[in-house]
Design a protein around this motif. Structure first.
Motif, PDB file in Angstrom:
ATOM      1  N   VAL A   2       0.837  -1.207   0.000  1.00  0.00           N
ATOM      2  CA  VAL A   2       0.000   0.000   0.000  1.00  0.00           C
ATOM      3  C   VAL A   2       0.869   1.252   0.000  1.00  0.00           C
ATOM      4  O   VAL A   2       0.590   2.220  -0.722  1.00  0.00           O
ATOM      5  CB  VAL A   2      -0.977  -0.017   1.198  1.00  0.00           C
ATOM      6  CG1 VAL A   2      -1.647   1.324   1.396  1.00  0.00           C
ATOM      7  CG2 VAL A   2      -2.021  -1.109   1.007  1.00  0.00           C
ATOM      8  N   SER A   3       1.942   1.247   0.767  1.00  0.00           N
ATOM      9  CA  SER A   3       2.827   2.410   0.807  1.00  0.00           C
ATOM     10  C   SER A   3       3.513   2.626  -0.537  1.00  0.00           C
ATOM     11  O   SER A   3       3.649   3.768  -0.995  1.00  0.00           O
ATOM     12  CB  SER A   3       3.875   2.238   1.903  1.00  0.00           C
ATOM     13  OG  SER A   3       3.267   2.134   3.155  1.00  0.00           O
ATOM     14  N   CYS A  48       0.978   4.064  -2.890  1.00  0.00           N
ATOM     15  CA  CYS A  48       0.716   5.464  -2.531  1.00  0.00           C
ATOM     16  C   CYS A  48       1.824   6.373  -3.043  1.00  0.00           C
ATOM     17  O   CYS A  48       1.566   7.505  -3.478  1.00  0.00           O
ATOM     18  CB  CYS A  48       0.567   5.621  -1.025  1.00  0.00           C
ATOM     19  SG  CYS A  48      -0.993   4.986  -0.401  1.00  0.00           S
ATOM     20  N   ILE A  86       1.172   6.861  -6.746  1.00  0.00           N
ATOM     21  CA  ILE A  86       0.050   7.787  -6.943  1.00  0.00           C
ATOM     22  C   ILE A  86       0.476   9.220  -6.643  1.00  0.00           C
ATOM     23  O   ILE A  86       0.130  10.145  -7.392  1.00  0.00           O
ATOM     24  CB  ILE A  86      -1.149   7.359  -6.073  1.00  0.00           C
ATOM     25  CG1 ILE A  86      -1.722   6.042  -6.599  1.00  0.00           C
ATOM     26  CG2 ILE A  86      -2.228   8.435  -6.046  1.00  0.00           C
ATOM     27  CD1 ILE A  86      -2.746   5.402  -5.678  1.00  0.00           C
ATOM     28  N   CYS A  87       1.253   9.398  -5.577  1.00  0.00           N
ATOM     29  CA  CYS A  87       1.740  10.750  -5.245  1.00  0.00           C
ATOM     30  C   CYS A  87       2.613  11.311  -6.363  1.00  0.00           C
ATOM     31  O   CYS A  87       2.549  12.505  -6.668  1.00  0.00           O
ATOM     32  CB  CYS A  87       2.530  10.740  -3.941  1.00  0.00           C
ATOM     33  SG  CYS A  87       1.520  10.556  -2.480  1.00  0.00           S
ATOM     34  N   THR A 143       6.892   4.483   0.848  1.00  0.00           N
ATOM     35  CA  THR A 143       6.224   5.467  -0.006  1.00  0.00           C
ATOM     36  C   THR A 143       7.246   6.211  -0.848  1.00  0.00           C
ATOM     37  O   THR A 143       7.052   6.400  -2.052  1.00  0.00           O
ATOM     38  CB  THR A 143       5.406   6.450   0.849  1.00  0.00           C
ATOM     39  OG1 THR A 143       4.452   5.718   1.605  1.00  0.00           O
ATOM     40  CG2 THR A 143       4.682   7.463  -0.015  1.00  0.00           C
TER      41      THR A 143
END
Length: 169
Positions: free
Chosen positions: A16-17, A20, A23-24, A87
């Motif tokens: 998930v990180s 993310c 996506i960022c 992330t």
């Protein structure tokens, strides 16, 4: 059963990180992201590598994890450190893949070593503050397992330095 749940829990933190971070990167855009990525990790620009730049991110991550593990109220944030590192791992991975000439840099150096660092940091988090285990948080962990984790981190840092210095042009 407890170990299986813990493995899925930690794998989902990484996945998930990482997503993310991807996506960022797409939200921020490549023009703005390049200055951010190169400020945090100048090694991605192909600058001259130094031992200090190699050791600093790992030492900072381990230091924050050890600091958070010492205080009872801060222990809930210990995995956030690894999630933030994962992330940035996803964010900078898209940055490297977007640069077509950096494909081998990403394949040989960035992806495998950053993934191993994230996994070893999660293992350290689990040793210091277990997610789901039969022992209580704060119970003494054997120093041998923590020392093995630090030895593994050191071996990976040496291998990363060898890859950066001698394998990659």
């Amino acid at each position: 059963m407890s170990r299986t749940v813990s493995i899925f829990y930690h794998a989902s933190i990484l996945a998930v990180s990482f997503v993310c971070g991807v996506i960022c990167f797409h939200i921020i855009g490549s023009a703005n992201a390049e200055s951010f990525v190169l400020y945090i990790e100048p090694r991605l620009a192909g600058d001259k590598q130094s031992i200090f730049r190699l050791v600093l991110p790992v030492i900072v991550s381990v230091g924050i994890i050890l600091l958070l593990a010492t205080h009872h109220f801060l222990k809930i944030f210990i995995r956030v450190t690894v999630a933030m590192r994962a992330t940035f791992f996803g964010f900078s991975s898209v940055f490297l893949l977007q640069k077509l000439e950096a494909f081998w840099l990403y394949t040989i150096w960035w992806f495998p070593f950053q993934l191993i660092y994230c996994i070893l940091l999660l293992v350290l988090c689990n040793l210091l503050v277990p997610a789901w285990a039969k022992r209580r948080i704060g119970k003494q962990v054997s120093g041998q397992s923590i020392m093995l984790n630090f030895i593994a981190l050191f071996i990976i840092m040496v291998a990363e330095f060898i890859v950066i210095s001698y394998v990659l042009p």
